[in-house]
Design an enzyme around this catalytic site. Structure first.
Site, mmCIF file in Angstrom:
data_model
loop_
_atom_site.group_PDB
_atom_site.id
_atom_site.type_symbol
_atom_site.label_atom_id
_atom_site.label_comp_id
_atom_site.label_asym_id
_atom_site.label_seq_id
_atom_site.Cartn_x
_atom_site.Cartn_y
_atom_site.Cartn_z
ATOM 1 N N HIS A 296 0.837 -1.225 0.000
ATOM 2 C CA HIS A 296 0.000 0.000 0.000
ATOM 3 C C HIS A 296 0.860 1.260 0.000
ATOM 4 O O HIS A 296 0.436 2.292 0.489
ATOM 5 C CB HIS A 296 -0.951 0.031 1.203
ATOM 6 C CG HIS A 296 -1.677 -1.258 1.439
ATOM 7 N ND1 HIS A 296 -2.903 -1.544 0.890
ATOM 8 C CD2 HIS A 296 -1.318 -2.372 2.139
ATOM 9 C CE1 HIS A 296 -3.285 -2.759 1.258
ATOM 10 N NE2 HIS A 296 -2.337 -3.279 2.004
ATOM 11 N N LYS B 44 16.789 21.667 -10.388
ATOM 12 C CA LYS B 44 16.148 20.384 -10.693
ATOM 13 C C LYS B 44 16.974 19.424 -11.530
ATOM 14 O O LYS B 44 17.771 19.798 -12.373
ATOM 15 C CB LYS B 44 14.818 20.636 -11.402
ATOM 16 C CG LYS B 44 13.809 21.239 -10.461
ATOM 17 C CD LYS B 44 12.415 21.064 -10.976
ATOM 18 C CE LYS B 44 11.980 19.621 -10.892
ATOM 19 N NZ LYS B 44 10.699 19.425 -11.547
ATOM 20 N N GLU C 123 10.231 8.407 -16.805
ATOM 21 C CA GLU C 123 8.951 9.059 -17.107
ATOM 22 C C GLU C 123 8.515 8.759 -18.537
ATOM 23 O O GLU C 123 7.345 8.488 -18.808
ATOM 24 C CB GLU C 123 9.065 10.574 -16.907
ATOM 25 C CG GLU C 123 9.144 10.978 -15.459
ATOM 26 C CD GLU C 123 9.339 12.487 -15.324
ATOM 27 O OE1 GLU C 123 8.442 13.137 -14.788
ATOM 28 O OE2 GLU C 123 10.387 13.001 -15.754
#
Ligand code: ARG
Length: 462
Positions: free
Chosen positions: A158, A285, A292
């Protein structure tokens, strides 16, 4: 339309240029050209072998086709939209080269069995290439696993910290998925590798052809038993697209994990500059573009599977032009799977680093050893469900006290249950927690070492 179509005698007027473009598949089925030539060479040999044409004619066709291949490879032959499709393009060029005998090539076959043959030859090659890529991918996974048997990482259910596991164990889960992918493709291959050549347009042919002869030349395992089925079956394509989709599911799941691991919230890995990109506006970043993109590209492969299923579902027997729509999805899926496998293999091999310090801390900062406390009591005679409830209370008390289990005093343990002794501390260290899960297929180090050996044995099967 500049030129007349092959079938134009039957027609009063030329095709509308826009309709010619709409109808044409040459812009994409050019991908099949070498397979088309190989298939035609086998057909020409068979025509000569069975006496349908003379040996000289057979040889002229074979050599002429070889010349078309060379011209194509050298960029001298580049068919345009006039050709309609790759099959007409090759036949036309052949006839220019060898003269009228070129017109005999299409004896006893149709573009319907021809395109089915080409697509299968193409897919056969591609399946073997993808299987090889899967082997490389698996090898990288085992190599990294081997170095990280005793590296611990939180295991989740989970997406909540559940129990720590060996990092090798985690990576080997993906090895197993890739193993199934590799086996699945072998199975798909067996149904791709059946020859429809000689099924004709739909009903077979009046000529005394030998279908097994061409099948042998083209290394097909078998021939379609029913001509209607042979020209219109695309199950093999659906199966391939399904196998491709499952590969993408696996790559996409790992991609998602890598994206999470690279985040500030997890900080389990660092992306190396060779496999990450920056932002155009936020200088701090470093983005996980590779995983992705893999995650994103998964959608298009699923889409092609869906498209193929829908293309087939309402088709009456036998060939229908709808089937021309099979190719782009197959080609794009092949290219996507290959590109993703390559990128992911590079990413794992050299594009990321596990942050060992951070991982070591991560496995000590939670209650992921709670099951082990319950197991500890259960091993000392307390029924597991009772032990589970006791440990629930221990965790609750610890949370309120702002402590982890390892920080409880022995007296505190013993107040909760007299079965607790000094060895509880060792039993709940992350290392011991992992080592103790020595059941078959579990994360215990002994199991993982064995799993690595087994993986190497699996990899030795070619
Ligand atoms: N370009 C066609 C395809 O991809 C070749 C077969 C055409 N057959 C026909 N009967 N029009 O399916």
């Amino acid at each position: 339309m500049t030129e007349k179509q092959t079938w134009s005698q039957r027609f009063e007027s030329a095709l509308h240029p826009a309709i010619a473009r709409f109808n044409a598949s040459i812009s994409f089925d050019i991908e099949l050209i070498e397979y088309d030539i190989t298939g035609s060479q086998a057909h020409a040999k068979m025509l000569a072998h069975t006496g349908i044409i003379s040996h000289e004619e057979g040889e002229a066709l074979f050599n002429g086709l070889e010349q078309v291949r060379q011209e194509y490879r050298q960029g001298q032959f580049q068919p345009g939209v006039d050709a309609e499709d790759v099959h007409f393009a090759v036949e036309k060029r052949l006839t220019e080269i060898v003269g009228d005998v070129g017109k005999k090539l299409h004896t006893a076959r149709s573009r319907n069995d021809q395109v089915g043959t080409d697509t299968r030859l193409y897919l056969r090659d591609q399946i073997q290439q993808i299987r090889q890529q899967l082997r490389n991918w698996q090898t990288v996974l085992v190599d990294i696993a081997e170095k990280n048997v005793e590296t611990l990482i939180p295991g989740y259910t989970h997406l909540q910290r559940a129990q720590p596991v060996s990092l090798a164990h985690h990576l080997l889960a993906y090895f197993q998925m890739a193993q199934r992918d590799w086996e699945r493709l072998e199975d798909v291959y067996s149904r791709v590798n059946i020859s429809p050549l000689g099924c004709g347009a739909l009903a077979g042919t009046t000529f005394p052809i030998n279908r097994h002869y061409t099948a042998n030349l083209l290394h097909f395992d078998n021939v379609y038993a029913n001509s209607l089925d042979g020209v219109s079956d695309r199950d093999f394509a659906i199966e391939f697209l399904c196998a491709a989709s499952i590969i993408m599911v696996h790559l996409s799941r790992l991609s998602e994990e890598i994206i999470l691991w690279a985040s500030e919230e997890f900080r389990f890995i660092t992306l190396k500059d060779s496999c990450a990109t920056g932002s155009s506006i936020m200088p701090q970043k470093k983005n996980p573009d590779v995983p992705e993109l893999v995650r994103g590209k998964t959608g298009r492969v699923f889409g092609h599977l869906q498209a193929m299923l829908v293309i087939m579902k309402g088709l009456p027997l036998a060939y229908n032009k709808d089937l021309q729509e099979d190719k782009e999805g197959i080609f794009d899926s092949v290219n996507t799977v290959k590109a993703c496998l390559e990128a992911m293999t590079i990413l794992l091999q050299e594009g990321l680093e596990f942050r060992h310090q951070r991982l070591a801390t991560a496995v000590t900062e939670d209650f992921a050893n709670a099951t082990d406390v319950a197991d500890y009591l259960a091993a000392r005679g307390v029924p597991f469900r009772e032990a589970y409830n006791i440990v629930g209370k221990v965790v609750k008390t610890s949370i309120i006290a702002g402590k982890l289990l390892k920080d409880l005093q022995l007296e505190e343990w013993q107040q909760i249950h007299p079965a607790f002794a000094a060895d509880i501390y060792e039993a709940i260290t992350p290392r011991q927690v992992v080592a103790a899960r020595n059941s078959y297929g579990g994360t215990g180090f002994e199991q993982v070492r064995q799993a690595i050996l087994n993986a190497r044995t699996q990899l030795s099967v070619k």
